[in-house]
Design a protein around this motif. Sequence first.
Motif, PDB file in Angstrom:
ATOM      1  N   ALA A 270       0.853  -1.186   0.000  1.00  0.00           N
ATOM      2  CA  ALA A 270       0.000   0.000   0.000  1.00  0.00           C
ATOM      3  C   ALA A 270       0.883   1.229   0.000  1.00  0.00           C
ATOM      4  O   ALA A 270       1.705   1.416   0.907  1.00  0.00           O
ATOM      5  CB  ALA A 270      -0.921   0.001   1.218  1.00  0.00           C
ATOM      6  N   SER A 271       0.733   2.075  -1.013  1.00  0.00           N
ATOM      7  CA  SER A 271       1.540   3.291  -1.110  1.00  0.00           C
ATOM      8  C   SER A 271       0.692   4.507  -0.723  1.00  0.00           C
ATOM      9  O   SER A 271      -0.518   4.560  -1.001  1.00  0.00           O
ATOM     10  CB  SER A 271       2.094   3.473  -2.526  1.00  0.00           C
ATOM     11  OG  SER A 271       1.058   3.697  -3.453  1.00  0.00           O
ATOM     12  N   PHE A 272       1.350   5.476  -0.101  1.00  0.00           N
ATOM     13  CA  PHE A 272       0.670   6.686   0.366  1.00  0.00           C
ATOM     14  C   PHE A 272       1.539   7.890   0.014  1.00  0.00           C
ATOM     15  O   PHE A 272       2.709   7.948   0.398  1.00  0.00           O
ATOM     16  CB  PHE A 272       0.436   6.633   1.875  1.00  0.00           C
ATOM     17  CG  PHE A 272      -0.434   5.488   2.316  1.00  0.00           C
ATOM     18  CD1 PHE A 272      -1.798   5.657   2.489  1.00  0.00           C
ATOM     19  CD2 PHE A 272       0.121   4.228   2.514  1.00  0.00           C
ATOM     20  CE1 PHE A 272      -2.597   4.591   2.869  1.00  0.00           C
ATOM     21  CE2 PHE A 272      -0.676   3.152   2.894  1.00  0.00           C
ATOM     22  CZ  PHE A 272      -2.045   3.334   3.066  1.00  0.00           C
ATOM     23  N   THR A 273       0.944   8.819  -0.719  1.00  0.00           N
ATOM     24  CA  THR A 273       1.649  10.031  -1.112  1.00  0.00           C
ATOM     25  C   THR A 273       0.825  11.237  -0.706  1.00  0.00           C
ATOM     26  O   THR A 273      -0.396  11.254  -0.887  1.00  0.00           O
ATOM     27  CB  THR A 273       1.865  10.077  -2.634  1.00  0.00           C
ATOM     28  OG1 THR A 273       2.620   8.933  -3.040  1.00  0.00           O
ATOM     29  CG2 THR A 273       2.592  11.346  -3.046  1.00  0.00           C
ATOM     30  N   CYS A 274       1.499  12.248  -0.166  1.00  0.00           N
ATOM     31  CA  CYS A 274       0.813  13.480   0.186  1.00  0.00           C
ATOM     32  C   CYS A 274       1.729  14.653  -0.133  1.00  0.00           C
ATOM     33  O   CYS A 274       2.865  14.715   0.359  1.00  0.00           O
ATOM     34  CB  CYS A 274       0.434  13.474   1.665  1.00  0.00           C
ATOM     35  SG  CYS A 274      -0.686  14.792   2.118  1.00  0.00           S
ATOM     36  N   LEU A 275       1.255  15.547  -0.985  1.00  0.00           N
ATOM     37  CA  LEU A 275       2.012  16.730  -1.387  1.00  0.00           C
ATOM     38  C   LEU A 275       1.290  17.996  -0.923  1.00  0.00           C
ATOM     39  O   LEU A 275       0.064  18.000  -0.784  1.00  0.00           O
ATOM     40  CB  LEU A 275       2.158  16.782  -2.909  1.00  0.00           C
ATOM     41  CG  LEU A 275       2.739  15.564  -3.623  1.00  0.00           C
ATOM     42  CD1 LEU A 275       2.745  15.808  -5.127  1.00  0.00           C
ATOM     43  CD2 LEU A 275       4.141  15.255  -3.123  1.00  0.00           C
ATOM     44  N   THR A 276       2.049  19.054  -0.725  1.00  0.00           N
ATOM     45  CA  THR A 276       1.446  20.368  -0.468  1.00  0.00           C
ATOM     46  C   THR A 276       1.865  21.382  -1.535  1.00  0.00           C
ATOM     47  O   THR A 276       1.602  22.573  -1.384  1.00  0.00           O
ATOM     48  CB  THR A 276       1.850  20.888   0.919  1.00  0.00           C
ATOM     49  OG1 THR A 276       3.278  20.950   1.006  1.00  0.00           O
ATOM     50  CG2 THR A 276       1.309  20.006   2.027  1.00  0.00           C
ATOM     51  N   SER A 277       2.497  20.899  -2.595  1.00  0.00           N
ATOM     52  CA  SER A 277       2.980  21.793  -3.654  1.00  0.00           C
ATOM     53  C   SER A 277       2.302  21.556  -4.997  1.00  0.00           C
ATOM     54  O   SER A 277       2.554  22.280  -5.960  1.00  0.00           O
ATOM     55  CB  SER A 277       4.495  21.608  -3.839  1.00  0.00           C
ATOM     56  OG  SER A 277       4.788  20.259  -4.148  1.00  0.00           O
ATOM     57  N   ASN A 278       1.415  20.547  -5.076  1.00  0.00           N
ATOM     58  CA  ASN A 278       0.728  20.233  -6.320  1.00  0.00           C
ATOM     59  C   ASN A 278      -0.530  19.445  -5.963  1.00  0.00           C
ATOM     60  O   ASN A 278      -0.447  18.430  -5.277  1.00  0.00           O
ATOM     61  CB  ASN A 278       1.608  19.417  -7.253  1.00  0.00           C
ATOM     62  CG  ASN A 278       0.974  19.207  -8.615  1.00  0.00           C
ATOM     63  OD1 ASN A 278      -0.046  18.552  -8.740  1.00  0.00           O
ATOM     64  ND2 ASN A 278       1.588  19.764  -9.652  1.00  0.00           N
ATOM     65  N   ALA A 279      -1.677  19.921  -6.418  1.00  0.00           N
ATOM     66  CA  ALA A 279      -2.950  19.326  -6.024  1.00  0.00           C
ATOM     67  C   ALA A 279      -3.482  18.313  -7.036  1.00  0.00           C
ATOM     68  O   ALA A 279      -4.621  17.855  -6.898  1.00  0.00           O
ATOM     69  CB  ALA A 279      -3.987  20.418  -5.808  1.00  0.00           C
ATOM     70  N   MET A 280      -2.682  17.951  -8.037  1.00  0.00           N
ATOM     71  CA  MET A 280      -3.178  17.058  -9.084  1.00  0.00           C
ATOM     72  C   MET A 280      -3.707  15.755  -8.482  1.00  0.00           C
ATOM     73  O   MET A 280      -3.030  15.076  -7.723  1.00  0.00           O
ATOM     74  CB  MET A 280      -2.079  16.743 -10.085  1.00  0.00           C
ATOM     75  CG  MET A 280      -2.570  15.927 -11.258  1.00  0.00           C
ATOM     76  SD  MET A 280      -1.288  15.719 -12.507  1.00  0.00           S
ATOM     77  CE  MET A 280      -2.187  14.798 -13.750  1.00  0.00           C
ATOM     78  N   GLY A 281      -4.940  15.426  -8.833  1.00  0.00           N
ATOM     79  CA  GLY A 281      -5.540  14.190  -8.353  1.00  0.00           C
ATOM     80  C   GLY A 281      -6.200  14.307  -7.002  1.00  0.00           C
ATOM     81  O   GLY A 281      -6.983  13.433  -6.622  1.00  0.00           O
ATOM     82  N   ASP A 282      -5.862  15.367  -6.227  1.00  0.00           N
ATOM     83  CA  ASP A 282      -6.502  15.616  -4.939  1.00  0.00           C
ATOM     84  C   ASP A 282      -6.458  14.349  -4.071  1.00  0.00           C
ATOM     85  O   ASP A 282      -5.400  13.783  -3.842  1.00  0.00           O
ATOM     86  CB  ASP A 282      -7.924  16.113  -5.167  1.00  0.00           C
ATOM     87  CG  ASP A 282      -8.588  16.696  -3.928  1.00  0.00           C
ATOM     88  OD1 ASP A 282      -7.881  16.923  -2.929  1.00  0.00           O
ATOM     89  OD2 ASP A 282      -9.805  16.921  -3.951  1.00  0.00           O
ATOM     90  N   TYR A 283      -7.614  13.918  -3.634  1.00  0.00           N
ATOM     91  CA  TYR A 283      -7.746  12.741  -2.754  1.00  0.00           C
ATOM     92  C   TYR A 283      -8.172  11.535  -3.588  1.00  0.00           C
ATOM     93  O   TYR A 283      -9.124  11.624  -4.371  1.00  0.00           O
ATOM     94  CB  TYR A 283      -8.788  13.036  -1.680  1.00  0.00           C
ATOM     95  CG  TYR A 283      -9.241  11.850  -0.845  1.00  0.00           C
ATOM     96  CD1 TYR A 283      -8.719  11.635   0.421  1.00  0.00           C
ATOM     97  CD2 TYR A 283     -10.211  10.961  -1.312  1.00  0.00           C
ATOM     98  CE1 TYR A 283      -9.149  10.560   1.194  1.00  0.00           C
ATOM     99  CE2 TYR A 283     -10.641   9.886  -0.557  1.00  0.00           C
ATOM    100  CZ  TYR A 283     -10.110   9.697   0.705  1.00  0.00           C
ATOM    101  OH  TYR A 283     -10.528   8.633   1.473  1.00  0.00           O
ATOM    102  N   LYS A 284      -7.493  10.421  -3.393  1.00  0.00           N
ATOM    103  CA  LYS A 284      -7.855   9.220  -4.146  1.00  0.00           C
ATOM    104  C   LYS A 284      -7.371   7.981  -3.402  1.00  0.00           C
ATOM    105  O   LYS A 284      -6.275   7.945  -2.848  1.00  0.00           O
ATOM    106  CB  LYS A 284      -7.231   9.250  -5.535  1.00  0.00           C
ATOM    107  CG  LYS A 284      -7.610   8.078  -6.447  1.00  0.00           C
ATOM    108  CD  LYS A 284      -6.896   8.166  -7.792  1.00  0.00           C
ATOM    109  CE  LYS A 284      -7.314   9.380  -8.567  1.00  0.00           C
ATOM    110  NZ  LYS A 284      -6.645   9.466  -9.893  1.00  0.00           N
ATOM    111  N   VAL A 285      -8.222   6.956  -3.417  1.00  0.00           N
ATOM    112  CA  VAL A 285      -7.858   5.621  -2.921  1.00  0.00           C
ATOM    113  C   VAL A 285      -8.121   4.642  -4.053  1.00  0.00           C
ATOM    114  O   VAL A 285      -9.234   4.583  -4.588  1.00  0.00           O
ATOM    115  CB  VAL A 285      -8.683   5.214  -1.689  1.00  0.00           C
ATOM    116  CG1 VAL A 285      -8.346   3.786  -1.278  1.00  0.00           C
ATOM    117  CG2 VAL A 285      -8.445   6.168  -0.524  1.00  0.00           C
ATOM    118  N   LYS A 286      -7.108   3.888  -4.430  1.00  0.00           N
ATOM    119  CA  LYS A 286      -7.248   2.874  -5.475  1.00  0.00           C
ATOM    120  C   LYS A 286      -6.933   1.511  -4.858  1.00  0.00           C
ATOM    121  O   LYS A 286      -5.857   1.308  -4.296  1.00  0.00           O
ATOM    122  CB  LYS A 286      -6.289   3.169  -6.625  1.00  0.00           C
ATOM    123  CG  LYS A 286      -6.465   2.259  -7.847  1.00  0.00           C
ATOM    124  CD  LYS A 286      -5.396   2.523  -8.900  1.00  0.00           C
ATOM    125  CE  LYS A 286      -5.478   3.926  -9.454  1.00  0.00           C
ATOM    126  NZ  LYS A 286      -4.459   4.145 -10.532  1.00  0.00           N
TER     127      LYS A 286
END
Length: 391
Positions: A270-286
């Motif tokens: 399970a991979s988890f990414t969180c950025l504060t410099s680019n909002a592309m894709g916003d919130y997503k769970v796949k």
Amino acid sequence: MKRRDFIVKGGLASSAALYAPTVLGYGTPSANETINVGVIGTGDRGGGLIPFINQIPNMRVVACSDIIPFRLSSGLSKVEGKAKGYEDYRKLLEDKSVDAVLVATPFSTHSQIVTDALKAGKHVYGEKTMAKGYDGIKLLVDAAENSSTIFQAGHQYHSSRLYTHIVDEIKKGKIGKITAFECQWNRNNNWRRPVPDPKWERMINWRMYREFSGGLLAELCSHQLDFANWVLGSMPEKVMGVGGIDYWKDGRETFDNIHLIYSYPEGVRASFTCLTSNAMGDYKVKVMGDKGAYILDYVKAWYYPEGSFEKEVGEVDGVSGATLNWDQGRGIPVNFDHEDPSKQALIDFRDNILNNTLPISNAKTGAMAALCVQMGLDAMYDNKIVHKTQI
């Protein structure tokens, strides 16, 4: 037991019963009884939940507490009806008119405030992440297990009827054998709140400071970790991760970007990414399995079957390959009417109190997510692979 072994050796993550409401053994209040709620912490989250409570039958806010005067005034102004204001939460807990409390204070204070509330005989809705650090997690779990009142952990997606439906479909085999999760929660802002006076900086922007906060992992990704635990019914075996303060050079101590991989039993990653410099894709769970995948956002979901499914059917005006109910390449929309997850979580809290049922998001499931957060923080801050056996 070593303090870091208490939950794993206690079989916390091994029982599917953790995710099924059960009837508790103490007295049942009247279904017509109004639950008087005290809100401890009336900042963005606590203050934001008050309007939902105003809308829910058999619930009303009768008290608010916050150590910041203008935050307390703001919270009280959102209450329909009269409510008392307290600077000290312990005074609120002494208020005999308060039946239940919502704790929406900084992460580092959750464990102590919730424990005090449970000992005071109050039902508690404790915002996520449930508790900070191994000792804090243990303190809260022990308090909940020794209390005769309800404790509900504030992972609201556990209450989402859409998310519950998706979990049920996954467990029925809809997407086959699960092999991976890909989760993200991206934003493009500095995550700061305005501060009218520098003396309030650390109180208002507590998310920026490690003393009070687990940063992006605790405040955002913990919801998705809770979902992965829920789907798999287990804890990850190990985690690796990196992060840094690479974009917002403003004195913060918590990372402005994080990237983690958790390894679950049977080879599920399970991979988890969180950025504060680019909002592309916003919130997503796949969630991906060998027969298909589900993609979820805050309130919507899509089913994406694997190749054997006939995505294209017949001919339309002589052109073959018309798409069957396909939505922008994401898959087949899951049409499901449901309440806002935060409002639904508060409705469930009310019902758990009135019916004496164990919340589906409870101290043990909350502890699982909190442990995952602490494992990830240790991995990033100490630059090492953290194993479950070390907890």
